[in-house]
Write an enzyme that holds these catalytic residues in place. Structure first.
Site, PDB file in Angstrom:
ATOM      1  N   ASP A  64       0.816  -1.218   0.000  1.00 18.54           N
ATOM      2  CA  ASP A  64       0.000   0.000   0.000  1.00 18.54           C
ATOM      3  C   ASP A  64       0.855   1.276   0.000  1.00 18.54           C
ATOM      4  O   ASP A  64       0.333   2.373  -0.199  1.00 18.54           O
ATOM      5  CB  ASP A  64      -0.929   0.014   1.221  1.00 18.54           C
ATOM      6  N   LYS A 102      -5.879  -2.692  -7.294  1.00 14.21           N
ATOM      7  CA  LYS A 102      -6.229  -1.993  -6.055  1.00 14.21           C
ATOM      8  C   LYS A 102      -7.419  -1.055  -6.331  1.00 14.21           C
ATOM      9  O   LYS A 102      -8.121  -1.214  -7.323  1.00 14.21           O
ATOM     10  CB  LYS A 102      -5.011  -1.231  -5.533  1.00 14.21           C
TER      11      LYS A 102
HETATM   12  C1  S3P Z   1      -5.429  -5.650   3.327  1.00 16.67           C
HETATM   13  C2  S3P Z   1      -4.632  -6.382   2.484  1.00 16.67           C
HETATM   14  C3  S3P Z   1      -4.018  -5.821   1.276  1.00 16.67           C
HETATM   15  C4  S3P Z   1      -3.967  -4.302   1.306  1.00 16.67           C
HETATM   16  C5  S3P Z   1      -5.290  -3.720   1.744  1.00 16.67           C
HETATM   17  C6  S3P Z   1      -5.667  -4.212   3.130  1.00 16.67           C
HETATM   18  C7  S3P Z   1      -6.036  -6.321   4.488  1.00 16.67           C
HETATM   19  O1  S3P Z   1      -4.781  -6.199   0.153  1.00 16.67           O
HETATM   20  O2  S3P Z   1      -3.598  -3.798   0.056  1.00 16.67           O
HETATM   21  O3  S3P Z   1      -5.214  -2.301   1.776  1.00 16.67           O
HETATM   22  O4  S3P Z   1      -6.542  -5.632   5.394  1.00 16.67           O
HETATM   23  O5  S3P Z   1      -6.011  -7.558   4.518  1.00 16.67           O
HETATM   24  P1  S3P Z   1      -4.568  -7.616  -0.573  1.00 16.67           P
HETATM   25  O6  S3P Z   1      -4.897  -8.677   0.375  1.00 16.67           O
HETATM   26  O7  S3P Z   1      -5.491  -7.589  -1.753  1.00 16.67           O
HETATM   27  O8  S3P Z   1      -3.121  -7.621  -0.987  1.00 16.67           O
END
Ligand code: S3P
Length: 429
Positions: free
Chosen positions: A316, A343
């Site tokens: 992120d 994203k």
């Molecule tokens: C998150 C996991 C990440 C991250 C998101 C929050 C989470 O996404 O980018 O902002 O809280 O599990 P991904 O699991 O798609 O990588």
């Protein structure tokens, strides 16, 4: 949409900030607090729009959740105590609410319809729907259930042994939440470790869960026990000020009580490797999560290569790391970050567009980008792409730009950091 004009800044930044609570941990506290029997008090909860979507979803299923500033009191109803919602659940922009709730709803004994905003409706849900179907889940929706809106008919799930094909904590968490109610054992294996807040919190709430180096096994459990949760500051929010202090000449900033879970601290490793002056002090653990204070000062920076295992530890933060790289000498190469394409927006395209509009030398690759520094940024009109992290990156870029930066929409920042401009103002004055 609410435009903002950011005038060039000529002064060093200084001060102490306590950023709002971690978004990932706040979501999980609401989910497990609602499923546990008894009262869970959540302190330093992030009351951003995304986490409030999770709160509203559980309220619609009959859970009493009261908020007073950043404290939540959740009267958990037990795993079998949730009501079938009478209205579709709206997840707004929140991918974490979407993915994690699909995992949970798949195994609850009722029917639900869920939907999201324009951005969330374009994001892939098959990454959770496919493994959940292997567990016996029943979904329907566009593209054979690949996108929201989705309808879910709760089923008796059975445990699976699943190796994640994508580097995603949301997918891992969805399967673990389904595993909480599925018959038998559910095992998830990761090739590259992703954030482990779900595992930590399930442990704290008394789930039957064991994690090893790269796999986690959960066995179904009838009840979880309520437990108070302290949410540390979000390192993904702190990252904007860590970078601001590192690039604005003569700045010194302290960020207090920031989450330091090793699955999230890639930004500290990157800043250190690029030559930033950064120190962590006062480390403590509460609710199974490490946190502490981070001190950062302006320094001369140089470009590096960012790839492989570190990527999920800073996924992120890549938009703000790209800005950092424009102020470092030499090339910074970011690879293996293809997840950025799915994203809140395509963050590779968005970062390249915003930074090149401001005069940076940056090119997109399939799975990342290459930034050539050090460049002096001018100004210009840029789009947030309705993405909170792109908007904050653009706002921080105005601190090193020579002319005005006009951002088309500042409102989306409240998704994850409602007090961003107040904190920015504090370190500028
Ligand atoms: C998150 C996991 C990440 C991250 C998101 C929050 C989470 O996404 O980018 O902002 O809280 O599990 P991904 O699991 O798609 O990588």
């Amino acid at each position: 949409m609410n435009e903002i004009k950011l005038t060039p800044n000529s002064k060093p930044l200084s001060g102490v900030i306590e950023v709002p609570g971690d978004k990932s941990i706040s979501h999980r506290a609401v989910i497990l607090g609602s499923l546990a029997k008894g009262t869970t008090k959540v302190t330093h909860f992030l009351d951003g729009e995304d986490c409030m979507r999770t709160v509203h979803a559980f309220q619609a299923m009959g859970v009493s959740i009261e908020r007073s500033d950043s404290t939540l009191l959740i009267e958990g109803r037990g795993i079998s105590g949730l009501n079938e919602p009478t209205v579709p659940l709206y997840f707004g922009n929140s991918g974490t609410t979407g993915r994690l709730m699909l995992g949970l709803l798949a195994g609850l004994p009722f029917f639900t319809t869920v939907y999201g905003d324009e951005s969330l409706s374009k994001r892939p849900m098959d990454r959770v729907v496919d493994p959940l179907r292997l567990m016996g889940a029943s979904f329907d929706g566009r593209g054979h259930g690949s996108y929201l809106p989705l309808s879910i008919r709760g089923e008796n799930l059975k445990g699976i042994d699943y190796t994640l094909p994508v580097k995603s904590a949301q997918v891992k968490s969805a399967i673990l939440l389904a595993g909480l109610v599925a018959d038998g054992e559910t095992q998830v294996t990761e090739k590259t470790n992703t954030r482990d807040h779900t595992e930590n919190m399930l442990q704290a709430f008394g789930a039957d869960i064991i994690s090893n180096e790269n796999n986690t096994t959960i066995t179904s459990k009838k009840e979880l026990s309520a437990t108070d949760v302290y949410v540390p500051g979000d390192i993904s929010s702190a990252a904007f000020f860590l970078v601001a202090a590192a690039i604005v000449p003569n700045s010194v900033i302290t960020l207090k009580n920031v989450g330091l879970n090793v699955t999230r601290t890639g930004i500290i490793d990157v800043l250190t490797e690029m030559g930033a002056s950064i120190q962590v002090t006062n480390q403590r653990t509460l609710s199974g999560e490490l946190f502490g204070d981070i001190h950062v000062k302006y320094s001369n920076l140089h470009g590096i290569t960012i790839e492989g295992e570190i990527i999920p530890r800073l996924i992120d933060e890549i938009p703000i790391i790209a800005l950092l790289a424009t102020q470092a000498s030499g090339a910074t190469v970011i690879r293996n970050a293809e997840e950025l394409r799915v994203k809140e927006t395509d963050r590779i395209a968005a970062v390249v567009d915003v930074l090149s509009t401001l005069g940076a030398s940056v090119e997109a690759t399939d799975d990342g980008m290459i930034i050539h520094g050090k460049t002096s940024l001018k100004g210009g009109a840029v789009s947030s792409y309705n993405d909170h992290r792109i908007a904050m990156m653009a706002a921080i870029s105005s601190l090193v730009a020579t002319e005005e930066v006009i951002l088309d929409d500042k409102d989306c920042i409240s998704i994850s950091y409602p007090t961003f401009f107040a904190d920015l103002h504090d370190v500028m004055s």
